[in-house]
Design an enzyme around this catalytic site. Structure first.
Site, PDB file in Angstrom:
ATOM      1  N   LYS A 141       0.854  -1.187   0.000  1.00 14.55           N
ATOM      2  CA  LYS A 141       0.000   0.000   0.000  1.00 14.55           C
ATOM      3  C   LYS A 141       0.886   1.233   0.000  1.00 14.55           C
ATOM      4  O   LYS A 141       2.021   1.125   0.483  1.00 14.55           O
ATOM      5  CB  LYS A 141      -0.949   0.014   1.194  1.00 14.55           C
ATOM      6  CG  LYS A 141      -0.368  -0.316   2.568  1.00 14.55           C
ATOM      7  CD  LYS A 141       0.826   0.434   3.089  1.00 14.55           C
ATOM      8  CE  LYS A 141       0.686   1.899   3.336  1.00 14.55           C
ATOM      9  NZ  LYS A 141       1.992   2.488   3.847  1.00 14.55           N
ATOM     10  N   TYR A 226      -4.371   4.003   6.292  1.00  7.49           N
ATOM     11  CA  TYR A 226      -4.832   3.011   7.281  1.00  7.49           C
ATOM     12  C   TYR A 226      -6.173   3.434   7.866  1.00  7.49           C
ATOM     13  O   TYR A 226      -7.037   2.597   8.114  1.00  7.49           O
ATOM     14  CB  TYR A 226      -3.814   2.854   8.411  1.00  7.49           C
ATOM     15  CG  TYR A 226      -2.605   2.043   8.017  1.00  7.49           C
ATOM     16  CD1 TYR A 226      -2.586   0.665   8.204  1.00  7.49           C
ATOM     17  CD2 TYR A 226      -1.499   2.642   7.455  1.00  7.49           C
ATOM     18  CE1 TYR A 226      -1.496  -0.083   7.836  1.00  7.49           C
ATOM     19  CE2 TYR A 226      -0.390   1.901   7.079  1.00  7.49           C
ATOM     20  CZ  TYR A 226      -0.397   0.536   7.270  1.00  7.49           C
ATOM     21  OH  TYR A 226       0.689  -0.204   6.888  1.00  7.49           O
TER      22      TYR A 226
END
Ligand code: NAD
Length: 396
Positions: A141, A226
């Site tokens: 990510k 996140y």
């Protein structure tokens, strides 16, 4: 005439035999008290691209304890480092590549998966090269720096008939999975508000994370993701609008190119509202709290590699009880994540966090930047179904 790409679509006999062994083990996983790992020669081989902090400290040790996955090759711009690491992990010289000869990996039958652990701007290029080399792709990510790049990565993997998964480790972590279950089944009633924060201090201005061309942005795509991804996962819903504000301390050399802090609010179809904060300029903190009708619950820390702690406050008759919950046996998040991907490849299932999941985050991230820049609410696409972009649920 059968082309190279067509040939890659069909697994070799050796691959078939690995797939059968992994799929068999995966099917029996829940029945067995102590599920056995498959034989090392039947595990899928991973080539890890980028030998930075995450790879050296987390991923290579995690591969050593995987049940269906193993380290097969290393790709690095630093030959000396690669040889040293290869020696430590028993990888032969034929399993060492650099960024220039990386495409030769297509001829290495030991490599089934390429795991991209490079600065964000390089995810796009290496995903496309890996897919062209006939390898499945696990990508760190954020998936890439733009929506367009994400779309091109998905297309490249589809064309090569290879699977693409984004390494959202929180979606493979047991505490977060329990919170997801509570949220979805409304254990403490309907969720009204979620507060989530992920912050840390950027060490200095000379790191790739401080360069817009490499990081794509600052705190938001690196650690703010996140907050965004976990809330989407817990609720199973997609946000319908976003309002954001950003700030960077004037004169701080770390924030010449990228933002220091970003605050963003999200609205969801169920009526849930989320307040999200992320910063590269605060002491490390990683937590969330979910406020529902009859209680609040959350994790602090929530996004660490281990040591997650759950807190619950619930109303019992007329009393409010505050409690810290018992701990769950923690597993290595990276090992669970890689084994999930191997299982999906072996059993031909869509990974829980496919490229589409990374693309959706990137669409929202672009809207967050637009909102902060234009100072207004940005509407997002409306989805009524749950888990629109997710594949097969990982089995714990
Ligand atoms: P890092 O700086 O420690 O490592 C980056 C690696 O890329 C190094 O080996 C470096 O040599 C190499 N590299 C190649 N070209 C480079 C260039 N032009 N500039 C700088 N480095 C270059 O970074 P990291 O923390 O390991 O992060 C790598 C990726 O992993 C990022 O995408 C990051 O978002 C992701 N990440 C994910 C998690 C997670 O928990 N899932 C945690 C940390 C990092």
């Amino acid at each position: 005439m059968i082309t190279n790409t067509q040939l890659q679509r069909f697994p070799t006999k050796e691959q078939e035999s690995k797939y059968q062994a992994i799929c068999h083990a995966a099917k029996n996983k829940q029945k067995e008290k102590y599920p056995a790992p498959v034989d090392p020669e039947k595990r899928l081989g991973y080539a890890v691209v980028g030998l930075g902090k995450l790879t050296l400290e987390e991923l290579l040790p995690a591969l050593s304890i995987c049940k269906y996955s193993k380290l097969a090759a290393l790709v690095s711009g630093d030959g000396d480092k690669a040889r040293k690491v290869a020696q430590q992990y028993g990888i032969p010289n034929t399993g060492i590549y650099n960024y220039q000869n990386f495409d030769d990996i297509k001829n290495n039958p030991e490599v089934d998966v390429v795991y991209i652990v490079l600065p964000n701007s390089m995810h796009h290029e290496f995903t496309i090269r890996a897919a062209k080399a006939g390898k499945h792709v696990l990508c760190e990510k954020p998936m890439a720096n733009t929506v367009k790049e994400c779309e091109e990565m998905i297309t490249a993997c589809q064309k090569a008939d290879r699977k693409l998964m984004i390494a959202y480790r929180i979606q493979y972590e047991a505490y977060n999975a329990l919170i997801k279950q509570w949220t979805r089944e409304e254990k403490y009633g309907k969720v009204k508000i979620i507060e989530v924060y992920n912050g840390q201090n950027l060490p200095g201005p000379n790191v790739w994370r401080a360069k817009k061309s490499l990081g794509g942005g600052g705190a938001l795509p690196d650690i703010g993701i996140y907050c965004l991804n976990t809330i989407r996962y817990l609720l199973g819903e997609e946000p319908t609008s976003v309002l954001a504000h950003s700030f960077s301390t004037p004169g701080d050399a770390r924030f010449r190119e990228v933002e220091e802090s970003m605050l963003f609010q999200l609205t969801f179809p169920s009526g849930a509202l989320a307040m999200c904060g992320t910063s590269y300029g605060t002491h490390m903190a990683k937590s969330y709290k979910i406020y529902a009708d009859e209680g609040y619950y959350g994790l602090d820390p929530a996004f660490s590699y281990s040591g997650l702690q759950m807190h619950v406050s619930e109303q019992l008759d007329t009393k409010i009880e505050l409690k810290q919950m018992p701990t769950i046996r923690e597993e290595d998040q990276f090992a669970v994540e890689m084994d999930h991907f191997s299982e999906c490849i072996a059993c031909d299932k869509q990974p829980y966090t496919p490229g589409e999941e990374g693309l959706q985050d990137m669409k929202i991230i672009e809207a967050i930047y637009q909102s902060a820049y234009e100072g207004r609410i940005i509407k997002l696409d409306y989805y009524t179904e749950q888990d629109v972009f997710r594949g097969t649920d990982p089995i714990y």
